[in-house]
Design a protein around this motif. Sequence first.
Motif, PDB file in Angstrom:
ATOM      1  N   SER A 297       0.823  -1.202   0.000  1.00 12.02           N
ATOM      2  CA  SER A 297       0.000   0.000   0.000  1.00 12.02           C
ATOM      3  C   SER A 297       0.858   1.253   0.000  1.00 12.02           C
ATOM      4  N   THR A 298       0.301   2.277  -0.573  1.00  8.80           N
ATOM      5  CA  THR A 298       0.961   3.574  -0.522  1.00  8.80           C
ATOM      6  C   THR A 298      -0.124   4.649  -0.373  1.00  8.80           C
ATOM      7  N   MET A 299       0.332   5.877  -0.246  1.00 11.52           N
ATOM      8  CA  MET A 299      -0.628   6.932   0.084  1.00 11.52           C
ATOM      9  C   MET A 299      -1.239   7.558  -1.168  1.00 11.52           C
ATOM     10  N   VAL A 300      -2.339   8.246  -0.943  1.00  8.84           N
ATOM     11  CA  VAL A 300      -2.976   8.974  -2.039  1.00  8.84           C
ATOM     12  C   VAL A 300      -3.394  10.346  -1.516  1.00  8.84           C
ATOM     13  N   GLY A 301      -3.103  11.363  -2.317  1.00  6.40           N
ATOM     14  CA  GLY A 301      -3.452  12.725  -1.919  1.00  6.40           C
ATOM     15  C   GLY A 301      -2.799  13.115  -0.609  1.00  6.40           C
TER      16      GLY A 301
ATOM     17  N   VAL B  35     -11.527  16.069  -5.638  1.00 10.83           N
ATOM     18  CA  VAL B  35     -11.088  17.198  -6.472  1.00 10.83           C
ATOM     19  C   VAL B  35     -10.656  18.357  -5.565  1.00 10.83           C
ATOM     20  N   LYS B  36     -11.438  18.596  -4.508  1.00  8.71           N
ATOM     21  CA  LYS B  36     -11.109  19.693  -3.601  1.00  8.71           C
ATOM     22  C   LYS B  36      -9.786  19.442  -2.881  1.00  8.71           C
ATOM     23  N   GLU B  37      -9.543  18.164  -2.564  1.00 11.34           N
ATOM     24  CA  GLU B  37      -8.282  17.802  -1.901  1.00 11.34           C
ATOM     25  C   GLU B  37      -7.098  18.104  -2.831  1.00 11.34           C
ATOM     26  N   TYR B  38      -7.285  17.739  -4.117  1.00 12.56           N
ATOM     27  CA  TYR B  38      -6.209  18.008  -5.081  1.00 12.56           C
ATOM     28  C   TYR B  38      -5.997  19.522  -5.227  1.00 12.56           C
ATOM     29  N   ALA B  39      -7.115  20.239  -5.329  1.00 11.68           N
ATOM     30  CA  ALA B  39      -7.030  21.702  -5.516  1.00 11.68           C
ATOM     31  C   ALA B  39      -6.310  22.352  -4.330  1.00 11.68           C
ATOM     32  N   SER B  40      -6.564  21.828  -3.134  1.00  6.80           N
ATOM     33  CA  SER B  40      -5.903  22.428  -1.961  1.00  6.80           C
ATOM     34  C   SER B  40      -4.386  22.193  -1.997  1.00  6.80           C
ATOM     35  N   ILE B  41      -3.962  21.050  -2.594  1.00  7.26           N
ATOM     36  CA  ILE B  41      -2.505  20.792  -2.720  1.00  7.26           C
ATOM     37  C   ILE B  41      -1.886  21.829  -3.678  1.00  7.26           C
ATOM     38  N   VAL B  42      -2.609  22.086  -4.793  1.00  7.14           N
ATOM     39  CA  VAL B  42      -2.101  23.067  -5.773  1.00  7.14           C
ATOM     40  C   VAL B  42      -2.075  24.466  -5.135  1.00  7.14           C
ATOM     41  N   ASP B  43      -3.123  24.780  -4.364  1.00  6.27           N
ATOM     42  CA  ASP B  43      -3.169  26.082  -3.670  1.00  6.27           C
ATOM     43  C   ASP B  43      -1.960  26.258  -2.757  1.00  6.27           C
ATOM     44  N   GLN B  44      -1.614  25.151  -2.112  1.00  7.45           N
ATOM     45  CA  GLN B  44      -0.476  25.165  -1.178  1.00  7.45           C
ATOM     46  C   GLN B  44       0.816  25.542  -1.929  1.00  7.45           C
ATOM     47  N   ILE B  45       0.952  25.037  -3.154  1.00 10.54           N
ATOM     48  CA  ILE B  45       2.155  25.362  -3.950  1.00 10.54           C
ATOM     49  C   ILE B  45       2.079  26.830  -4.404  1.00 10.54           C
ATOM     50  N   ASN B  46       0.880  27.221  -4.851  1.00 10.73           N
ATOM     51  CA  ASN B  46       0.699  28.593  -5.371  1.00 10.73           C
ATOM     52  C   ASN B  46       0.677  29.651  -4.276  1.00 10.73           C
ATOM     53  N   ARG B  47       0.426  29.203  -3.072  1.00  9.40           N
ATOM     54  CA  ARG B  47       0.252  30.096  -1.911  1.00  9.40           C
ATOM     55  C   ARG B  47      -0.906  31.078  -2.115  1.00  9.40           C
ATOM     56  N   ASN B  48      -1.917  30.657  -2.831  1.00  7.52           N
ATOM     57  CA  ASN B  48      -3.171  31.412  -2.920  1.00  7.52           C
ATOM     58  C   ASN B  48      -4.300  30.425  -3.213  1.00  7.52           C
TER      59      ASN B  48
ATOM     60  N   THR C 161       0.120  12.604  -4.641  1.00  9.18           N
ATOM     61  CA  THR C 161      -0.685  13.616  -5.338  1.00  9.18           C
ATOM     62  C   THR C 161      -1.010  13.154  -6.757  1.00  9.18           C
ATOM     63  N   LEU C 162      -0.014  12.569  -7.420  1.00  3.44           N
ATOM     64  CA  LEU C 162      -0.261  12.068  -8.778  1.00  3.44           C
ATOM     65  C   LEU C 162      -1.243  10.898  -8.757  1.00  3.44           C
ATOM     66  N   ASN C 163      -1.192  10.085  -7.701  1.00  4.51           N
ATOM     67  CA  ASN C 163      -2.175   8.990  -7.569  1.00  4.51           C
ATOM     68  C   ASN C 163      -3.589   9.563  -7.491  1.00  4.51           C
ATOM     69  N   LEU C 164      -3.710  10.665  -6.749  1.00  3.24           N
ATOM     70  CA  LEU C 164      -5.026  11.308  -6.603  1.00  3.24           C
ATOM     71  C   LEU C 164      -5.490  11.886  -7.940  1.00  3.24           C
ATOM     72  N   LEU C 165      -4.559  12.494  -8.654  1.00  2.93           N
ATOM     73  CA  LEU C 165      -4.896  13.082  -9.952  1.00  2.93           C
ATOM     74  C   LEU C 165      -5.346  11.992 -10.929  1.00  2.93           C
ATOM     75  N   PHE C 166      -4.640  10.865 -10.890  1.00  2.00           N
ATOM     76  CA  PHE C 166      -5.022   9.735 -11.747  1.00  2.00           C
ATOM     77  C   PHE C 166      -6.436   9.278 -11.402  1.00  2.00           C
ATOM     78  N   TYR C 167      -6.709   9.217 -10.096  1.00  2.00           N
ATOM     79  CA  TYR C 167      -8.040   8.766  -9.649  1.00  2.00           C
ATOM     80  C   TYR C 167      -9.127   9.710 -10.178  1.00  2.00           C
ATOM     81  N   ILE C 168      -8.864  11.023 -10.115  1.00  2.00           N
ATOM     82  CA  ILE C 168      -9.856  12.003 -10.574  1.00  2.00           C
ATOM     83  C   ILE C 168     -10.174  11.791 -12.059  1.00  2.00           C
ATOM     84  N   PHE C 169      -9.115  11.593 -12.856  1.00  2.00           N
ATOM     85  CA  PHE C 169      -9.323  11.357 -14.291  1.00  2.00           C
ATOM     86  C   PHE C 169     -10.078  10.053 -14.537  1.00  2.00           C
TER      87      PHE C 169
END
Lengths: 307, 439
Positions: A160-164, B18-31, B74-82
């Motif tokens: 297992s590994t993490m997601v998000g 989707v919101k979780e992913y967006a919050s990661i991007v926000d964290q990088i953008n700092r907005n 994060t990429l795993n999450l993005l893959f899941y969204i797609f």
Amino acid sequence: MKSDILHLVKPSSLASTALSPLTVNVVIQPTALFSIFEASLRIQEGNSRVIGTLLGSRSDDNSNIDIRDAYIVQHNEQGDNVTVNEYNHKTFLNIYKKTSPKIMIVGWFSTISSLDIYSSLINNFYLDGNYSIPIVHLTLDSIDPSSNLPSVPKFDTYISTMVGKSAVNDQNSTVFVPIPHTLNYSSQEKNLLSWVSKAKDQSNSSVLLPSGQSTELINLSNDLKDVDDLIDKVSNYVSQVVNGEIEGDDEVGKYLLSNIPASPNNLGISKIEHLFNSHIQDTLMLEYLASSIKTQIELSAKLTTVV
Amino acid sequence: MSLVNDCIVIDADFEGSVKEYASIVDQINRNKKFSQKISTLLKNDNALPKSFYNELIESGLLLKDLSDRQFEPTLNLLFYIFSESLKDSEEVFNYFLKKLLDILVQVCPQTNLIKSNGLKFTNILSTLTNFFNFINKSSTLRFEILKKILQIFEKFNQKEKHEILYLIVPLADSNAYLNYLNDSKTSIDDILKFSYQLSKLLYSASSSSFNSISFNLLKDSLLKNIIYINSNSDNEINQHIDFLLEVSLFDENQIDLSYLGKFTYITNHSVKRLNQNIALLNSYNADSLNDFKTLLSKSPKNTNNDILLYKKQLLTLIQLALYSPSKTLSFKQISNSLNLNFANTDDLIKIQLILIDSIKKNLLFGKIDQLNESFTVYKINCISTGNPSNNLDKKDWIHILHSLNNWKSSIREVKEIVETSQLKKSNLTSNNSKQSVAI
């Protein structure tokens, strides 16, 4: 073994040092598999699967995992929740640790092939918050989905590994990354399996092991008979090629040329006889000594009662 | 059939992911601009607009600023969204995932030297292998991912390639890539191109000597390219053959060169080196050791000629082991066939070194008996019949039949020994048990 899994590097959540290998090798011993097959028959009402702990060992760098044994852990699936009987799990673990102190938890199994939220919750129970050590999840698929009848068992392994942000927020989201595995069995286990496979063809699913005779010698004798039959078949083919009845396949011919020098004649039949007889005598001597010790113990027990 | 395997388990609804992913991007953008934009697109009552996916793809470039531990999840999450939102539309899913793969190659560090906590190339490799395993085995995307993996390795300089190449050896080992590509129904042309690309990559990084995997892959790929790709020009085919001959002839581990026999028909073409190598190959495959030595002495001086002569000696030894009536060869027999002087101590040592090397190179299995100055052959792994095409003729088949008959009689004798012992053992065991009862 043909596998459709690509495993070049392990997930980056797993701890690794500059020198540690980047892949994880999983080896499964047949004893563990038999326990899991047996477990698959003990499904509780209301549950969709049987789960249990995988025991074994892992190398210092966590790159090699050897699964040696397995036991069932009681659990209860209700709505979105799953309850794992931790007391039952720890009691069994302690019993196993008494006989094999070095054995450790290397993962968990489930007797259904699908991965769902329960899988994620149970996996979190085994991970105990530590993502850096690989915990193997083994799934067994022994039911044909189209007919709902038992089929040839198929099993897969995952880490297992993490997601998000799952690690940050302690959510129950998990990615199960498929990893390849190998089955490892010894020649003794292979012999036993050959008897099991004979039993499966019988109407009562059982076979009587010959009493008073060495099964190893019977197996050896049967193997020699099989080799003899195979040589007859091959000789027949080669004779047809020599007589011009069929065209010989060069690949087959080269394979035979490569292997035929390894004839038992190389060692000499008399030497084989000598080696074989001395081995038999050694075995008999051990059996005699074991039997004498057993008799002495029984005698001593009887004398103690009399005195 | 579903597009992806159910390997990702998410404890949230789609919007939450989707919101979780967006919050990661926000964290990088700092907005919070990205979250706001995505939230607006999510509110669309109909199907998600194309711009939603384009926004996600564009945000992929920002992910290079994540730490090595955050990148893959994060990429795993993005893959899941797609995969979750486009599960009913394979074409669109493939389109966007290809774009995402391009971004992964783009953000991959082009060096193996990494700063602590920063993105490593193994993070990209791990993400790509995850995607590969998530996607159904019949999907054409699997081929795209394998191509991207090669692309990443090709970006490295020669020295770094050498250090990291072992990571893609599992792809070449036992032709694993062929299983993947056959499952995804990749065309034969694409498979050949891929195998050639992979073999060239392995070859370029193992400059001094081939290991067996890279050599076999290169050999197979070149042979298949030469034979199957009709679109190749004659010049291109000759270049392939020239390259294959050069690496095969002078590689110290390639003893059996009979598979190259099919190219000996090529004569009178412009490449001088190819002409010379074909002449050497013909003689290597068919002539005696003496004749080959003579030809080699007339060839242009080459430091590799010694390697070739030594390989011919090994080949002669194999042929002696193959056709000798007895499987025990005396050192004298071996020295005669290798044109060495049995009486000379140096040559005697040389014989033994050749025998040891033939075992080490996995050409022969056998036992050296120094006391009786002999070598007993157990198995011959490299079959060389001594004719140019290395085909078997009638005498070879008669030899096989004779050996099989010997095998049969030996097996029967061993079987008799086993049965006699079995009988003896059961008698003794029953006596033993009677004795126990008496005690």
